[in-house]
Write a protein that holds these residues in place. Sequence first.
Motif, PDB file in Angstrom:
ATOM      1  N   ASP A  68      20.568  54.208 -30.862  1.00 45.33           N
ATOM      2  CA  ASP A  68      21.273  55.460 -31.189  1.00 45.33           C
ATOM      3  C   ASP A  68      20.331  56.544 -31.711  1.00 45.33           C
ATOM      4  OD1 ASP A  68      23.675  54.335 -30.415  1.00 45.33           O
ATOM      5  OD2 ASP A  68      24.476  54.146 -32.457  1.00 45.33           O
ATOM      6  N   LEU A  69      19.481  56.211 -32.667  1.00 47.10           N
ATOM      7  CA  LEU A  69      18.583  57.207 -33.244  1.00 47.10           C
ATOM      8  C   LEU A  69      17.596  57.728 -32.201  1.00 47.10           C
ATOM      9  CD1 LEU A  69      17.866  55.629 -36.750  1.00 47.10           C
ATOM     10  CD2 LEU A  69      19.360  57.570 -36.225  1.00 47.10           C
ATOM     11  N   ALA A  70      17.084  56.852 -31.378  1.00 47.68           N
ATOM     12  CA  ALA A  70      16.141  57.265 -30.335  1.00 47.68           C
ATOM     13  C   ALA A  70      16.813  58.197 -29.327  1.00 47.68           C
ATOM     14  CB  ALA A  70      15.562  56.042 -29.632  1.00 47.68           C
ATOM     15  N   ARG A  71      18.027  57.856 -28.910  1.00 44.46           N
ATOM     16  CA  ARG A  71      18.745  58.718 -27.955  1.00 44.46           C
ATOM     17  C   ARG A  71      19.045  60.079 -28.575  1.00 44.46           C
ATOM     18  NH1 ARG A  71      21.746  54.119 -27.240  1.00 44.46           N
ATOM     19  NH2 ARG A  71      23.551  55.128 -28.185  1.00 44.46           N
ATOM     20  N   GLN A  72      19.446  60.089 -29.849  1.00 46.27           N
ATOM     21  CA  GLN A  72      19.735  61.344 -30.544  1.00 46.27           C
ATOM     22  C   GLN A  72      18.480  62.215 -30.618  1.00 46.27           C
ATOM     23  OE1 GLN A  72      20.197  61.133 -34.878  1.00 46.27           O
ATOM     24  NE2 GLN A  72      22.051  62.400 -34.689  1.00 46.27           N
ATOM     25  N   PHE A  73      17.375  61.623 -30.986  1.00 44.98           N
ATOM     26  CA  PHE A  73      16.109  62.347 -31.088  1.00 44.98           C
ATOM     27  C   PHE A  73      15.690  62.892 -29.726  1.00 44.98           C
ATOM     28  CE2 PHE A  73      11.571  62.964 -31.469  1.00 44.98           C
ATOM     29  CZ  PHE A  73      11.365  63.339 -32.785  1.00 44.98           C
ATOM     30  N   ALA A  74      15.760  62.056 -28.713  1.00 47.44           N
ATOM     31  CA  ALA A  74      15.310  62.445 -27.368  1.00 47.44           C
ATOM     32  C   ALA A  74      16.166  63.545 -26.761  1.00 47.44           C
ATOM     33  CB  ALA A  74      15.294  61.216 -26.461  1.00 47.44           C
ATOM     34  N   ALA A  75      17.416  63.667 -27.165  1.00 49.21           N
ATOM     35  CA  ALA A  75      18.341  64.633 -26.564  1.00 49.21           C
ATOM     36  C   ALA A  75      18.298  66.013 -27.214  1.00 49.21           C
ATOM     37  CB  ALA A  75      19.766  64.092 -26.627  1.00 49.21           C
ATOM     38  N   LEU A  98      10.733  56.833 -37.669  1.00 50.15           N
ATOM     39  CA  LEU A  98       9.951  56.994 -36.440  1.00 50.15           C
ATOM     40  C   LEU A  98       9.833  55.684 -35.664  1.00 50.15           C
ATOM     41  CD1 LEU A  98       7.220  59.481 -37.652  1.00 50.15           C
ATOM     42  CD2 LEU A  98       9.119  59.928 -36.074  1.00 50.15           C
ATOM     43  N   GLU A  99       9.799  54.556 -36.368  1.00 51.29           N
ATOM     44  CA  GLU A  99       9.817  53.264 -35.675  1.00 51.29           C
ATOM     45  C   GLU A  99      11.100  53.115 -34.856  1.00 51.29           C
ATOM     46  OE1 GLU A  99       9.396  50.156 -38.584  1.00 51.29           O
ATOM     47  OE2 GLU A  99       7.226  50.363 -38.638  1.00 51.29           O
ATOM     48  N   HIS A 100      12.181  53.648 -35.375  1.00 55.11           N
ATOM     49  CA  HIS A 100      13.468  53.536 -34.686  1.00 55.11           C
ATOM     50  C   HIS A 100      13.590  54.485 -33.499  1.00 55.11           C
ATOM     51  CE1 HIS A 100      15.752  50.720 -37.305  1.00 55.11           C
ATOM     52  NE2 HIS A 100      14.820  51.080 -38.168  1.00 55.11           N
ATOM     53  N   VAL A 101      12.906  55.629 -33.537  1.00 54.97           N
ATOM     54  CA  VAL A 101      13.019  56.580 -32.424  1.00 54.97           C
ATOM     55  C   VAL A 101      11.918  56.405 -31.386  1.00 54.97           C
ATOM     56  CG1 VAL A 101      14.240  58.288 -33.805  1.00 54.97           C
ATOM     57  CG2 VAL A 101      11.780  58.508 -33.534  1.00 54.97           C
ATOM     58  N   SER A 102      10.868  55.717 -31.720  1.00 57.04           N
ATOM     59  CA  SER A 102       9.741  55.525 -30.815  1.00 57.04           C
ATOM     60  C   SER A 102      10.039  54.375 -29.856  1.00 57.04           C
ATOM     61  CB  SER A 102       8.496  55.202 -31.642  1.00 57.04           C
ATOM     62  OG  SER A 102       7.420  55.954 -31.259  1.00 57.04           O
ATOM     63  N   VAL A 103      10.848  54.676 -28.863  1.00 59.58           N
ATOM     64  CA  VAL A 103      11.313  53.645 -27.930  1.00 59.58           C
ATOM     65  C   VAL A 103      10.844  53.993 -26.512  1.00 59.58           C
ATOM     66  CG1 VAL A 103      13.335  52.488 -26.949  1.00 59.58           C
ATOM     67  CG2 VAL A 103      13.335  53.158 -29.358  1.00 59.58           C
ATOM     68  N   CYS A 104      10.105  53.074 -25.932  1.00 55.47           N
ATOM     69  CA  CYS A 104       9.656  53.248 -24.547  1.00 55.47           C
ATOM     70  C   CYS A 104      10.872  53.358 -23.630  1.00 55.47           C
ATOM     71  CB  CYS A 104       8.770  52.076 -24.145  1.00 55.47           C
ATOM     72  SG  CYS A 104       7.967  52.301 -22.544  1.00 55.47           S
ATOM     73  N   ASP A 105      10.832  54.315 -22.739  1.00 57.47           N
ATOM     74  CA  ASP A 105      11.879  54.652 -21.768  1.00 57.47           C
ATOM     75  C   ASP A 105      13.018  55.473 -22.355  1.00 57.47           C
ATOM     76  OD1 ASP A 105      10.512  53.536 -19.582  1.00 57.47           O
ATOM     77  OD2 ASP A 105      11.325  51.560 -20.015  1.00 57.47           O
ATOM     78  N   ILE A 106      12.900  55.850 -23.638  1.00 58.69           N
ATOM     79  CA  ILE A 106      13.809  56.837 -24.229  1.00 58.69           C
ATOM     80  C   ILE A 106      12.995  58.036 -24.728  1.00 58.69           C
ATOM     81  CG2 ILE A 106      15.448  57.363 -26.079  1.00 58.69           C
ATOM     82  CD1 ILE A 106      16.496  54.526 -25.883  1.00 58.69           C
ATOM     83  N   ALA A 107      11.953  57.789 -25.524  1.00 54.63           N
ATOM     84  CA  ALA A 107      11.119  58.871 -26.061  1.00 54.63           C
ATOM     85  C   ALA A 107       9.850  59.084 -25.238  1.00 54.63           C
ATOM     86  CB  ALA A 107      10.752  58.581 -27.511  1.00 54.63           C
ATOM     87  N   PHE A 108       9.407  58.061 -24.577  1.00 50.86           N
ATOM     88  CA  PHE A 108       8.201  58.125 -23.745  1.00 50.86           C
ATOM     89  C   PHE A 108       8.284  57.010 -22.711  1.00 50.86           C
ATOM     90  CE2 PHE A 108       7.357  55.100 -27.053  1.00 50.86           C
ATOM     91  CZ  PHE A 108       6.611  54.103 -26.453  1.00 50.86           C
ATOM     92  N   ARG A 109       7.385  57.071 -21.754  1.00 50.81           N
ATOM     93  CA  ARG A 109       7.287  55.993 -20.753  1.00 50.81           C
ATOM     94  C   ARG A 109       5.839  55.905 -20.303  1.00 50.81           C
ATOM     95  NH1 ARG A 109      10.881  59.490 -17.038  1.00 50.81           N
ATOM     96  NH2 ARG A 109       9.431  61.121 -16.480  1.00 50.81           N
ATOM     97  N   TYR A 110       5.543  54.825 -19.601  1.00 52.91           N
ATOM     98  CA  TYR A 110       4.209  54.654 -19.030  1.00 52.91           C
ATOM     99  C   TYR A 110       4.286  54.882 -17.529  1.00 52.91           C
ATOM    100  CZ  TYR A 110       2.780  52.889 -23.536  1.00 52.91           C
ATOM    101  OH  TYR A 110       2.522  52.781 -24.870  1.00 52.91           O
ATOM    102  N   THR A 111       3.338  55.658 -17.031  1.00 53.39           N
ATOM    103  CA  THR A 111       3.296  55.947 -15.605  1.00 53.39           C
ATOM    104  C   THR A 111       2.619  54.793 -14.872  1.00 53.39           C
ATOM    105  OG1 THR A 111       1.164  57.074 -15.759  1.00 53.39           O
ATOM    106  CG2 THR A 111       3.154  58.434 -16.073  1.00 53.39           C
ATOM    107  N   GLU A 112       2.690  54.835 -13.557  1.00 47.91           N
ATOM    108  CA  GLU A 112       2.061  53.773 -12.752  1.00 47.91           C
ATOM    109  C   GLU A 112       0.555  53.708 -12.965  1.00 47.91           C
ATOM    110  OE1 GLU A 112       3.217  53.882  -8.646  1.00 47.91           O
ATOM    111  OE2 GLU A 112       5.345  53.866  -9.154  1.00 47.91           O
TER     112      GLU A 112
END
Length: 187
Positions: A68-75, A98-112
């Motif tokens: 929830d916190l990560a989605r709220q932050f990202a939006a 920040l540990e709760h919002v720092s979620v791969c595929d919500i706040a950031f992702r890794y490229t190929e």
Amino acid sequence: MTTLFVNACMRGEDSRTLSLCREYLSTVDGEVTEINLAERDLKPFDAQMVADRSAKQKAGAWDDPLFDLARQFAAADHIVVGTPYWDLSFPATLKIYLEHVSVCDIAFRYTEDARCEGIVKARSLTYITTCGGFVEGMNFGYEYFCGIAKMFGIPETRFVAAEGLDVVGIDTEEQLARARAQIAKLG
């Protein structure tokens, strides 16, 4: 425009930082959502929490309340962080947040090609703080947020501080007025 106010002002309504934040927030357009970290019971991630989060990420359970916190932050369109300058940075509860919002595929992702790519919607992050003394080149809290903003894809960070507020002989109101003038320029 939606603004997320991350309130890490641990002294509540007695906080000079919170007072400056409220002044700034009164100038922003659109909806403001506040998350008051002093009222939250956020736990730091331990091994079990990391394992649980990883399992939910692998399962694609993005609607789980854990995110929830990560989605709220990202939006949010704009992020405002209000926090006192404590021990060269900020209160521990803000790091836990920040540990709760720092979620791969919500706040950031890794490229190929193994690059970290930020995917947070916000175009700016405003960091507002007050200090009993002076930052004097040791602004590790704001610098940390500059790094987080870069990681999350937030292109602009802004800093406002009222410093020297507990120094004997300093005109506290003058220092706060300087910070208010910085806020007015952010418009």
